[in-house]
Design an enzyme around this catalytic site. Structure first.
Site, PDB file in Angstrom:
ATOM      1  N   CYS A 118       7.207  -0.580   6.559  1.00  0.00           N
ATOM      2  CA  CYS A 118       6.707   0.617   5.879  1.00  0.00           C
ATOM      3  C   CYS A 118       7.767   1.152   4.940  1.00  0.00           C
ATOM      4  CB  CYS A 118       6.336   1.661   6.929  1.00  0.00           C
ATOM      5  SG  CYS A 118       5.634   3.180   6.265  1.00  0.00           S
ATOM      6  N   LEU A 119       7.323   1.590   3.784  1.00  0.00           N
ATOM      7  CA  LEU A 119       8.248   2.162   2.809  1.00  0.00           C
ATOM      8  C   LEU A 119       8.898   3.441   3.349  1.00  0.00           C
ATOM      9  CD1 LEU A 119       6.053   1.674  -0.381  1.00  0.00           C
ATOM     10  CD2 LEU A 119       8.040   0.316   0.304  1.00  0.00           C
TER      11      LEU A 119
ATOM     12  N   HIS B  30      -3.154   0.747   8.579  1.00  0.00           N
ATOM     13  CA  HIS B  30      -1.786   1.251   8.400  1.00  0.00           C
ATOM     14  C   HIS B  30      -1.783   2.421   7.415  1.00  0.00           C
ATOM     15  CE1 HIS B  30       2.705   0.638   7.904  1.00  0.00           C
ATOM     16  NE2 HIS B  30       2.404   1.413   6.867  1.00  0.00           N
ATOM     17  N   GLU B  31      -2.418   2.225   6.263  1.00  0.00           N
ATOM     18  CA  GLU B  31      -2.411   3.284   5.242  1.00  0.00           C
ATOM     19  C   GLU B  31      -3.170   4.519   5.698  1.00  0.00           C
ATOM     20  OE1 GLU B  31      -0.293   3.160   2.977  1.00  0.00           O
ATOM     21  OE2 GLU B  31       0.121   1.034   3.217  1.00  0.00           O
TER      22      GLU B  31
ATOM     23  N   GLN C  11       3.067   9.938   1.709  1.00  0.00           N
ATOM     24  CA  GLN C  11       4.380   9.304   1.604  1.00  0.00           C
ATOM     25  C   GLN C  11       5.165   9.779   0.386  1.00  0.00           C
ATOM     26  OE1 GLN C  11       2.678   5.159   2.344  1.00  0.00           O
ATOM     27  NE2 GLN C  11       4.768   5.028   3.164  1.00  0.00           N
TER      28      GLN C  11
ATOM     29  N   GLY D 291       0.827  -1.187   0.000  1.00  0.00           N
ATOM     30  CA  GLY D 291       0.000   0.000   0.000  1.00  0.00           C
ATOM     31  C   GLY D 291       0.864   1.240   0.000  1.00  0.00           C
TER      32      GLY D 291
ATOM     33  N   HIS E 151      -1.392   7.029   7.913  1.00  0.00           N
ATOM     34  CA  HIS E 151      -0.535   8.009   7.236  1.00  0.00           C
ATOM     35  C   HIS E 151      -1.279   9.320   6.987  1.00  0.00           C
ATOM     36  CE1 HIS E 151       3.154   5.811   6.424  1.00  0.00           C
ATOM     37  NE2 HIS E 151       2.463   4.774   5.966  1.00  0.00           N
TER      38      HIS E 151
END
Length: 177
Positions: free
Chosen positions: A99-100, A141-142, A51, A46, A145
């Site tokens: 996480c990225l 999670h997404e 981000q 995702g 952000h």
């Protein structure tokens, strides 16, 4: 276009994102294409618009036979704009997250096991789903952000947080969202 992903420490990741006001616009389509390209390039589960430095309430996610999530149930490819997340019940479930924006690290985070999420697709069509397990984890999670929350902020036991290659020396996990 593949965009750079902001890393933990960048103050833009801590801001609350603005709602999208217009659907089906060339700007929204371009943002989503950049997000798709970036997520695919990094083999993520995702990606949230903040981000890549865009402070809008837009997330994308989807998981299919991903070797980095070998035990995860599939999650349909989804564009979710202006999401609203409502837990169903109080049951929590712990799971490893990466996480990225937090490359090289993983940690155990407790998330609601079941939830309902609503929002819109890129054209403004309504989305309303009730999900559980890994799908629910990815959504939470997404959507975190969008409120300036990174998963390490939700870790309660730092003995289960560390560098991926140290925690899992025999696995090839990435830093996927």
């Amino acid at each position: 276009m593949i965009r750079d992903v902001l890393r933990m420490g960048d103050p833009r990741l801590l801001q609350v994102s603005r709602p999208v006001e217009a659907f089906g616009t060339p700007e929204l389509h371009a943002l989503l294409q950049d997000m798709r390209d970036t997520m695919a390039h990094l083999e993520g589960a995702g990606l949230a618009a903040p981000q890549i430095g865009v402070g809008l309430r837009v997330v994308i996610f989807g998981v299919h036979a991903n070797p980095r999530y070998p035990d995860a149930a599939e999650v349909p490819d989804t564009v979710l704009v202006n999401p609203v997340v409502e837990p169903i019940g109080e049951e929590m479930e712990e799971g490893w997250e990466g996480c990225l924006s937090v490359p090289g690290l993983r940690g155990v985070v407790a998330r609601y096991r079941r939830l309902r999420y609503r929002g819109f697709d890129e054209e403004g069509g309504p989305i309303d789903r009730t999900v559980e397990g890994f799908h629910a984890r990815v959504v939470q999670h997404e959507c975190d952000h969008l409120d300036g929350i990174l998963y390490p902020m939700r870790i309660t036991d730092f003995s289960r947080f560390g560098f991926t290659d140290t925690l899992f020396p025999d696995n090839d996990f990435s830093d996927n969202d």
